[in-house]
Design a protein around this motif. Structure first.
Motif, PDB file in Angstrom:
ATOM      1  N   LEU A   1     -16.770  12.642  15.881  1.00  0.00           N
ATOM      2  CA  LEU A   1     -17.010  12.227  14.498  1.00  0.00           C
ATOM      3  C   LEU A   1     -15.720  11.840  13.816  1.00  0.00           C
ATOM      4  O   LEU A   1     -15.631  10.800  13.147  1.00  0.00           O
ATOM      5  N   SER A   2     -14.677  12.658  14.008  1.00  0.00           N
ATOM      6  CA  SER A   2     -13.437  12.360  13.311  1.00  0.00           C
ATOM      7  C   SER A   2     -12.814  11.092  13.884  1.00  0.00           C
ATOM      8  O   SER A   2     -12.246  10.290  13.150  1.00  0.00           O
TER       9      SER A   2
ATOM     10  N   VAL B   1     -12.364   0.101   6.578  1.00  0.00           N
ATOM     11  CA  VAL B   1     -12.837  -0.064   5.197  1.00  0.00           C
ATOM     12  C   VAL B   1     -11.663  -0.184   4.241  1.00  0.00           C
ATOM     13  O   VAL B   1     -11.631  -1.040   3.347  1.00  0.00           O
ATOM     14  N   LEU B   2     -10.649   0.689   4.432  1.00  0.00           N
ATOM     15  CA  LEU B   2      -9.498   0.639   3.537  1.00  0.00           C
ATOM     16  C   LEU B   2      -8.748  -0.665   3.678  1.00  0.00           C
ATOM     17  O   LEU B   2      -8.252  -1.233   2.699  1.00  0.00           O
TER      18      LEU B   2
ATOM     19  N   LEU C   1     -14.973   8.072  12.604  1.00  0.00           N
ATOM     20  CA  LEU C   1     -14.840   7.879  11.165  1.00  0.00           C
ATOM     21  C   LEU C   1     -13.429   7.486  10.777  1.00  0.00           C
ATOM     22  O   LEU C   1     -13.219   6.834   9.760  1.00  0.00           O
TER      23      LEU C   1
ATOM     24  N   VAL D   1     -13.498   3.703  11.376  1.00  0.00           N
ATOM     25  CA  VAL D   1     -14.274   3.039  10.329  1.00  0.00           C
ATOM     26  C   VAL D   1     -13.538   3.140   8.991  1.00  0.00           C
ATOM     27  O   VAL D   1     -13.491   2.183   8.217  1.00  0.00           O
ATOM     28  N   GLY D   2     -12.920   4.301   8.743  1.00  0.00           N
ATOM     29  CA  GLY D   2     -12.223   4.509   7.476  1.00  0.00           C
ATOM     30  C   GLY D   2     -11.056   3.565   7.298  1.00  0.00           C
ATOM     31  O   GLY D   2     -10.888   2.942   6.245  1.00  0.00           O
TER      32      GLY D   2
ATOM     33  N   VAL E   1     -10.050  -3.517   4.518  1.00  0.00           N
ATOM     34  CA  VAL E   1     -10.846  -4.552   3.850  1.00  0.00           C
ATOM     35  C   VAL E   1     -10.625  -4.482   2.346  1.00  0.00           C
ATOM     36  O   VAL E   1     -10.500  -5.511   1.668  1.00  0.00           O
TER      37      VAL E   1
END
Lengths: 806, 115
Positions: B60-61, B71-72, B64, B67-68, B74
């Protein structure tokens, strides 16, 4: 111009300083209104749940954070124990522990109890400041101050945050409002810095309360609403996407939530909208770089090809979700979404009094005046307040031309901003959920305060502006006051003077003077627009003054009601009871008397059995191991205790003996008229016990469907342990055994206990403690079955068979 | 019909390519970083599908964090893009500083959760 600039900046500075002092006063108000219980009773922790939090905080301050994180509590839920580190929301205890540690390192020696008692008022002051910040982002500082004052005093928030109510909501409401403020701030500014702060505030909310699922579902709903109404912007992306990624990670860090952050349905909405917002962002990006013709081609291609893939993925997702019996939702969430779920499937959730739906009067009791200011706030958020003036000035409709009408309508409808759509969504959802459970009125309170603050502040704005523009003494300042434009330095003087002459005439004549003014104004075209706005925003002077007086009266009623509610209704610590009689004030301190007796007269390892309501208080104050407590996580264990309370003495003795119980504690209110005693809760014990052990049937305890304990009660009722333990020797009090709560004489008055012995009854007979009689040592002859020896003999034989050889 | 669709697709791809090459270089660098992060996340998902989810918190870490950062990045690109009128008064240094701060917080959380 320079003079007016300096004047404006001076006034702004003055306004800011004034707002700062008002905020300090609001904080003091929020703190002091919650101190009634400390003044009337003492600085003591209230109710049941706060005692558990207090005990956990004591452990934290004594043993440090690592032991707290890994703590396995063996003094509750005997013999199962409870993993405290993994099942408690640590936010509140960590906050109070940090506060205590800071104060003690500054050499201010406050005890842990004092810090715990006063945590809630301190955080309610912070919550009103957070409300000011949130409403300032939505509307403006005036509305912010009004909303902050309303929140400082709203009774429903006071009820869960008085001094002494050391429960999760005390800090969680502050975290909720603060998280919403940071979300709106990020939405308005589009800065990643605030997005980071937003995620950290959301983490604090997850640490504090199970109600964080409200945030993680409301924010995706709002993002979806913005996308659907065509208000997508890149600021929305920056506000939403980092919050979801960081927020999910931070939520998974808290042990209580753990992997539920990615696996339960409560969070799926956020992931779905996360994917959707990326799709929408991509579409907008491509639309921006392509020509419109090519974009149409792209849409056609994508729609035909991508739709198939989309359907496949949705089918897989739906199959995964539908495979679990509750569709992935937890029991508590389901009982909120479907109000009838709990009563059918989870009787423990249904039995808690604060999980019942609220009655209509409780809305008025809890949010008072705000109940009818909220719709006004919704309307004000949709339109600007000039529509109020429109209604008042409709008498002048005939001389307004069509163009001026359309101008006016344009001025009236200010567009609904993202922030106000968020607040409206918040109030709608919280009104629904507050209708399901009374305790969720607490989530409604901040939304109601925000919208009422907006409405009140706008009303005051309109009325005071009307008065200001009509008072002659202020006509010199009117060029500075008129915020519509700089070209009207000459004309307002005329308007003000002629308005002043209007005040003394009736409406029809004022129409004439206005038509005179309109002819003179048709010459000055550029300023006519702003003049219509200004003229139509001016209401008659008497109306404004009377309206302001009435609004102040409304506020006065609200204040009086809030203070009364805080003092009389919500400040009872419920561990100490008082009653007023003709010879003064009686104080009933029976609970603490019983717990003190237990802690002084029993061994440290003795187990005490009682109904789950009193578990937390017994472990915290009496420091004895209990069988079940208020956490209610194990239904079967609670059903075991419930069955024992509903069974005859022998069967109950056996159940308790198998659990190593030494003492049984019963709360009885029949002598003094205390209505929340165990006999009134007894039917829930029967229902919960009967849910797991089918030999307990509720109709056995009811006569013709009625619950009675008098001489018409069923034999099962008169022989059950709860009846016997409550009414043993009750007839000795007044000779007739009249139960003051049930208002009848009891059925069986003279009986003896065979398997229990009474060890302590408090002063007002409110708590009664019994000890289990040990099994007999000797069995005299196994073959003879005489009546007197039958019970102990068979019991002890069975005990010898069950017990281990050593 | 099919031919016009493929011709339309080719036209579309060509138009996209020509429009995309017009973006400034710094934004293209950010786009490459985003693509790299997403690709890493996909590799991790394939790995988990092959090997199983045992240390689920590590999986998970890892996912994520990819993905994190995507997103940042972007968000940074949105703030740096000159064509976005809403962000013309944010200095690029400020946007980058926010990006760094958010990444620091994200990676602190990741390191804690990695287990």
């Amino acid at each position: 111009m320079a003079a007016t600039d300096a004047q404006t900046s001076l006034r702004h500075a003055f306004g800011n300083v004034l707002a700062f002092f008002i905020l300090i006063l609001i904080g003091v108000l929020a703190f002091s209104i919650r101190l009634f219980s400390v003044i009337k009773y003492e600085s003591v922790i209230h109710e049941f749940d706060p005692y558990f939090n207090y005990r956990v905080t004591q452990f934290l301050t004594k043993n440090g954070i690592y032991d707290f994180w890994n703590w396995f509590d063996d003094r509750t839920w005997y013999p199962l124990g409870r993993v405290i580190g993994g099942t408690v929301y640590p936010g509140l205890t960590l906050t109070a522990g940090t506060l205590w540690w800071i104060l003690n390192s500054l050499n201010i020696p406050l005890s842990v109890e004092t810090v715990c008692v006063f945590t809630a008022p301190i955080f309610s002051a912070f919550a009103s400041w957070a409300t000011y910040l949130l409403t300032k982002e939505v509307k403006g500082p005036g509305a912010g101050l009004t909303a902050a004052v309303l929140l400082a005093m709203v009774p429903s928030y006071i009820s869960r945050s008085v001094a002494g109510s050391y429960d999760n909501e005390a800090v969680a409401i502050f975290a909720l409002i603060f998280t919403f403020y940071l979300y709106i701030k990020t939405l308005n500014t589009g800065s990643l810095f605030y997005a980071t702060l937003n995620s950290i505030a959301y983490f604090y909310m997850v640490c504090s309360w199970g109600g964080y699922t409200f945030i993680i579902n409301l924010i995706p709903m709002h993002a979806l609403l913005c996308i659907v109404t065509g208000r997508y912007s890149s600021r929305l992306y920056i506000a939403y996407a980092p919050l979801i990624v960081l927020g999910t990670l931070l939520a998974a860090l808290v042990p209580v939530v753990g992997f539920n952050a990615v696996m339960t349905s409560e969070h799926f909405a956020s992931f779905l909208v996360f994917i959707l917002i990326h799709v929408v962002a991509l579409v907008y990006y491509i639309k921006g770089i392509l020509s419109p013709k090519m974009f149409k081609v792209a849409v056609a291609l994508v729609v035909s090809g991508g739709l198939a893939v989309c359907f496949a993925m949705i089918a897989v997702l739906v199959a995964m979700v539908a495979s679990s019996p509750t569709m992935g939702w937890s029991g508590r969430s389901l009982s909120l979404l479907d109000p009838t779920y709990a009563s059918k499937y989870i009787p423990i959730i249904a039995s808690v009094s604060e999980h019942q739906p609220p009655t209509w009067p409780s809305y008025f009791m809890d949010i008072n005046v705000l109940a009818f200011l909220v719709p006004a706030g919704i309307i004000v958020s949709f339109f600007c307040a000039k529509i109020v003036c429109l209604i008042f000035s409709c008498y002048s409709v005939e001389f307004l031309t069509k163009s001026r009408w359309s101008l006016l309508l344009q001025a009236c409808f200010s567009p609904l901003s993202d922030a106000s759509s968020f607040v409206i969504l918040y109030i709608v959802t919280s009104v629904y959920f507050s209708g399901v459970m009374v305790r969720l009125m607490l989530v409604l309170a901040p939304a109601a305060c925000i919208l009422s603050g907006i409405a009140l502040s706008q009303a005051f704005d309109v009325f005071t502006r009307s008065i200001k523009l009509q008072l002659p003494s202020l006509s010199i300042d009117s060029p500075v006051d008129a915020g519509d434009g700089s070209s009207e330095s000459v004309v307002p003087d005329d308007t003000v003077k002629t308005d002043k002459t209007e005040d003394t005439q009736k409406e029809r004549t004022s129409k004439k003077s206005r038509s005179r003014k309109s002819s003179s104004e048709s010459v000055e075209k550029p300023s006519s627009k702003s003049q219509i706005k200004k003229r139509l925003s001016v209401l008659p002077l008497e109306t404004s003054i009377i309206a302001i007086v009435l609004l102040v009266l409304l506020g006065a009623f609200y204040v009086v009601h809030s203070v009364w509610a805080a003092a009389e209704a919500y400040s009872a610590p419920s561990i100490v009871l008082t009653s007023h009689s003709h010879d003064g004030l009686h104080v009933f301190d029976d609970f603490r008397e019983a717990y003190a007796w237990l802690s002084h007269n029993t061994e440290v390892d003795d187990k005490v059995a009682s109904w789950w309501d009193y578990g937390y208080q017994t472990t915290a104050m009496a420091n004895r191991t209990v069988i079940v407590d208020n956490n209610t996580w194990n239904n079967t264990h609670i059903a075991t205790v419930g069955t024992a309370m509903s069974s005859p003495e022998k069967a109950a003795w056996e159940i308790f003996h198998s659990l190593d119980v030494k003492y049984v504690l019963v709360v009885f209110g029949g002598l003094v008229g205390y209505p929340s005693d165990d006999i009134n809760k007894f039917l829930w014990m029967v229902r919960i016990g009967g849910g797991v052990f089918p030999h307990i049937k509720e109709p056995d305890y009811l006569r013709d469907g009625q619950y009675r304990i008098d001489n018409m009660a069923t034999p099962t009722m008169l022989n059950c342990l709860m009846y016997k333990l409550s009414y043993y020797r009750f007839v000795e009090t007044d000779g007739k055994a009249f139960d003051r709560v049930r208002r009848t004489e009891i059925g069986k008055k003279h009986f003896k206990l065979t398997h229990f012995e009474e060890v302590f009854t408090t002063h007002h007979w409110m708590v009664r403690i019994y000890k289990l009689k040990p099994p007999k040592n000797r069995i005299r002859g196994k073959t003879k079955k005489s009546k007197s020896k039958a019970n102990p003999k068979t019991v002890s034989k069975r005990k010898e068979l069950k017990r281990n050889p050593f | 019909m099919v031919r016009s669709t493929t011709k339309d697709a080719q036209d579309l791809i060509r138009a996209l390519w020509s429009a995309y090459s017009a973006t400034p270089t710094n934004l293209k660098i950010i786009d490459h970083y985003v693509a790299f992060a997403v690709f890493t996340a996909l590799i991790q998902v394939v790995y988990v599908a092959l090997v199983g989810t045992f240390p689920f918190n590590s999986f998970l870490s890892g996912v994520l964090s990819c993905v994190g950062t995507a997103v940042l990045a972007v968000s940074l690109r949105i703030q740096l893009n000159k064509e976005n009128k809403e962000f013309k008064d944010i200095a690029p240094e400020r946007a980058f500083a926010d990006f760094v701060l958010c990444n620091v917080v994200l990676h602190l959380v990741i390191m804690n959760f990695l287990g």
